[in-house]
Scaffold this motif. Structure first.
Motif, PDB file in Angstrom:
ATOM      1  N   GLY A 109       0.785  -1.227   0.000  1.00 55.69           N
ATOM      2  CA  GLY A 109       0.000   0.000   0.000  1.00 55.69           C
ATOM      3  C   GLY A 109       0.814   1.271   0.000  1.00 55.69           C
ATOM      4  O   GLY A 109       0.255   2.366  -0.128  1.00 55.69           O
ATOM      5  N   ASN A 110       2.149   1.142   0.124  1.00 61.13           N
ATOM      6  CA  ASN A 110       3.021   2.314   0.131  1.00 61.13           C
ATOM      7  C   ASN A 110       3.743   2.421  -1.208  1.00 61.13           C
ATOM      8  O   ASN A 110       4.399   1.471  -1.647  1.00 61.13           O
ATOM      9  CB  ASN A 110       4.039   2.204   1.256  1.00 61.13           C
ATOM     10  N   VAL A 111       3.645   3.599  -1.843  1.00 63.32           N
ATOM     11  CA  VAL A 111       4.212   3.791  -3.182  1.00 63.32           C
ATOM     12  C   VAL A 111       5.112   5.030  -3.173  1.00 63.32           C
ATOM     13  O   VAL A 111       4.754   6.073  -2.619  1.00 63.32           O
ATOM     14  CB  VAL A 111       3.109   3.961  -4.246  1.00 63.32           C
ATOM     15  N   GLY A 112       6.287   4.887  -3.793  1.00 56.15           N
ATOM     16  CA  GLY A 112       7.156   6.024  -4.061  1.00 56.15           C
ATOM     17  C   GLY A 112       7.196   6.269  -5.564  1.00 56.15           C
ATOM     18  O   GLY A 112       6.981   5.356  -6.359  1.00 56.15           O
ATOM     19  N   MET A 113       7.480   7.490  -5.972  1.00 60.86           N
ATOM     20  CA  MET A 113       7.535   7.820  -7.397  1.00 60.86           C
ATOM     21  C   MET A 113       8.862   8.517  -7.667  1.00 60.86           C
ATOM     22  O   MET A 113       9.289   9.398  -6.908  1.00 60.86           O
ATOM     23  CB  MET A 113       6.377   8.731  -7.777  1.00 60.86           C
ATOM     24  N   MET A 114       9.543   8.086  -8.731  1.00 66.24           N
ATOM     25  CA  MET A 114      10.826   8.692  -9.056  1.00 66.24           C
ATOM     26  C   MET A 114      10.977   8.846 -10.559  1.00 66.24           C
ATOM     27  O   MET A 114      10.294   8.180 -11.343  1.00 66.24           O
ATOM     28  CB  MET A 114      11.981   7.844  -8.509  1.00 66.24           C
TER      29      MET A 114
END
Length: 666
Positions: A109-114
């Motif tokens: 449920g945890n998302v990072g964006m790069m």
């Protein structure tokens, strides 16, 4: 750690459009969900960025993250149409992608964006949309201001790279969908895409001030909309470094910045070196914000920056000497302004000097030593010896320095000047003169003087009227050594970086009311160090043919015309002709550009590009050839392009574009 790589998955958008994605999963993720890291760009995951994606996203999977690389709507094998950059549809799709990722059984449920460049832009833009599952962002080589700091305009001046990049995007969009992924409907979808390719250079050049078009997607409009932590990356050899200090100063969330010596390349592969262990730094960031581990990232200085040492002005620089420093706060109380006065005899002095009025009307061809607007680490793309351009400029210089001066920040130049034309431009270069007399550019900036008070509401100059104009140069970190001299050079042209003003303006400068302010740093390192670069496993690939790169500037001694040529055969950014062995696909991208101008005539400016993109494998060979051109007179810009696309030698599409754009104070 074993990694499962899924070559193609489909993500369905709320309107039914499907986006293509490639997924790297760490072992056990289906039983014990993990956080995810998303990269979302239009550059084709299958055969466009595959060589870069594999070792980066594979590394994140080895560290316990689900890494997912998504092609935007209308690009790669993704369905739909891409009508422009940074549209609301792009942001809405990204929010839907993040929600889809968070709902998968392999994601906790945890998302990072790069991302860098386009992916760095939309990382900030999507963060401002506040999708609930997005917990942190890493943005590299991006901007908070789409008008001031992107590839279309600079200082209110039209960048020639607008035509270059727009032509490349047309070539990118002409690439086919891969039948091995899409199936038998690939050709109909490809032909539809070909029929809908926009004329990107004209689309962008039509918006000549900071209007609603540019405000959309410029997060400076409301920094507080971003509510998740942000790590900001920049490089001194790149063109997207100025937003780093602005974001650090204005974001209201936890944020940190890193500026290295690199061009437009992720720092684990950074050129000029030293490259750093950026993937480890990114993992520390993700571990802190996505896994809840205290990795010490928030104990790092607010800004970690590389201070360049003096170097020879060579156009190919694999390594930049210097050192890393840290600033615990930004703006830093350890950096203070140090003023230098401009003298009528060319002095640049901390003590008051005799003033006077000087006039300036540079050759329209000045700028041959500029290098590329956006350095990418290719041979020849760095600025050359600035003496090539200083002969057509007003030059102000200090005596040889008795002690070193270290700067970090944005130099400020205040000028009192008048123009004899209602539209004029000025280019300002800050340089380091070494004891041998060779001159290395440290920073520069340009300004369309009709934008002197506002990029949103330009105003013509009143010929002959003196005005005070402030110019903020690009952020830089540099050490001027003892025995070296500091030089400021002013010109009314900067070709081939800028399209010229409509007329050759003469500026009159009142030196007594003009000054340079340098951001001088007290010194010290702050204990900053990085690990050596690490990578995941490379994508299997074979070099079919190395790239051939050529750069030259020539003067026709009969006509006086000056022509600047760059020619890249087989690899636009020096990568060469490659075969991606896992999918058996060969990629070749070549582009030649010629920019010609007469030193006395801005209306003589002419820019032509020839681009070839070959993509395919046995029995499936596609080719697109695009020729584009731009010319002008005092009233209008004239842009045109022609595209021919073939499959196995047979023509699939032939399209032409032609647009006339009125010049509006530019």
């Amino acid at each position: 750690m074993h990694t499962e790589v899924i070559e193609q998955i489909w993500i369905e958008m709320p309107d039914g459009c499907r986006l293509g994605a490639r997924l790297w999963l760490p072992a056990g993720a289906r039983a014990l969900p993990v956080p995810a890291v998303l990269e979302y760009i239009p550059y084709r995951k299958r055969d466009g960025t595959r060589g870069r994606d594999e070792p980066m996203h594979g590394y994140f999977a080895q560290q316990g993250y689900a890494a997912i690389r998504v092609d935007m709507r209308g690009t790669g094998e993704s369905e739909g149409h891409m009508a422009d950059e940074y549209l609301q549809q792009e942001q809405d799709d990204a929010c839907a992608v993040i929600a889809w990722i968070a709902a998968q059984d392999w994601c906790d449920g945890n998302v990072g964006m790069m991302g860098k460049s386009w992916g760095g832009f939309n990382g900030l833009q999507v963060a401002a949309c506040r999708p609930p599952a997005l917990k942190a962002v890493i943005t590299a080589y991006s901007t908070d201001d789409r008008f001031r700091d992107d590839i279309h305009f600079m200082g209110g001046c039209l960048l020639n790279d607008n035509l270059w990049w727009g032509t490349i995007m047309m070539g990118y969009q002409a690439r086919p969908l891969d039948p091995a992924v899409v199936g038998e409907g690939w050709r109909a979808a490809w032909e539809d895409r070909l029929d809908r390719i926009p004329f990107f250079p004209a689309l962008w050049a039509a918006h000549q001030s900071y209007d609603e078009y540019w405000k959309h997607g410029s997060v400076q409009e409301d920094y507080s909309a971003i509510e998740c932590p942000v790590l900001v990356i920049g490089g001194w050899s790149d063109s997207y470094t100025n937003p780093v200090p602005r974001l650090l100063e204005n974001l209201t969330v936890p944020c940190r910045g890193i500026i290295g010596p690199w061009g437009h390349i992720f720092p684990q592969d950074g050129v000029p070196g030293p490259a750093i262990g950026f993937l480890q730094e990114a993992t520390r960031w993700w571990d802190h914000w996505l896994k809840g581990k205290d990795t010490g990232v928030m104990a790092e200085p607010k800004l970690r920056a590389f201070i360049n040492d003096p170097v020879e002005p060579v156009t190919s620089r694999p390594v930049q000497p210097g050192r890393w420093v840290g600033e615990p706060a930004w703006p830093s109380p350890e950096i203070t302004a140090r003023d230098f006065h401009l003298g009528a005899s060319g002095e640049l002095s901390e003590a008051p000097v005799a003033g006077g009025q000087l006039t300036l009307c540079s050759p329209q061809s000045l700028g041959a030593a500029a290098g590329e607007w956006m350095g990418v680490g290719c041979p020849g793309d760095m600025p050359a010896d600035q003496r090539l351009d200083d002969g057509g400029a007003l030059v102000f210089e200090t005596p040889a320095l008795a002690a070193e001066i270290e700067i970090l920040g944005t130099p400020e130049l205040t000028l009192r000047l008048a123009s004899d034309k209602p539209v004029a431009q000025i280019a300002v270069r800050l340089s380091d003169v070494n004891p041998s007399g060779r001159v290395t550019r440290v920073s520069y900036q340009v300004l369309n003087l009709t934008h002197r008070t506002s990029h949103e509401t330009p105003e013509p100059l009143v010929p002959g009227q003196m005005e005070e104009v402030s110019i903020t140069l690009s952020i830089c970190g540099h050490r001027f050594a003892p025995g070296h001299r500091i030089r400021i050079a002013l010109s009314t042209a900067y070709w081939p970086i800028l399209w010229p003003a409509p007329e050759a303006a003469t500026l009159t400068l009142d030196t007594a009311a003009s000054r340079l302010s340098l951001p001088v740093r007290k010194g010290g390192d702050g204990g900053v160090a990085f690990e050596a670069p690490l990578h995941g496993v490379d994508a299997p690939q074979t070099m079919i043919r190395p790239a051939v790169l050529r750069r030259s500037v020539t003067t026709d001694l009969m006509t006086g015309a000056v022509t600047y040529v760059t020619d890249g055969e087989g690899g636009l950014f020096g990568e060469g002709v490659l075969r991606f062995d896992e999918i058996g696909t060969v990629v070749s991208h070549s582009l030649r550009r010629e920019l010609t101008i007469h030193p006395d005539d801005p209306a003589s400016a002419s820019y032509t590009l020839h681009q070839e993109y070959d993509l395919g494998r046995e029995g499936w060979q596609t080719r697109s050839v695009i020729d584009s051109a731009m010319t002008c007179d005092r009233e209008n810009f004239y842009l045109k392009a022609e595209m021919r696309v073939t499959l196995n030698g047979a023509e699939v599409r032939h399209r032409t574009w032609a647009e006339t754009l009125p010049r509006r104070l530019i």
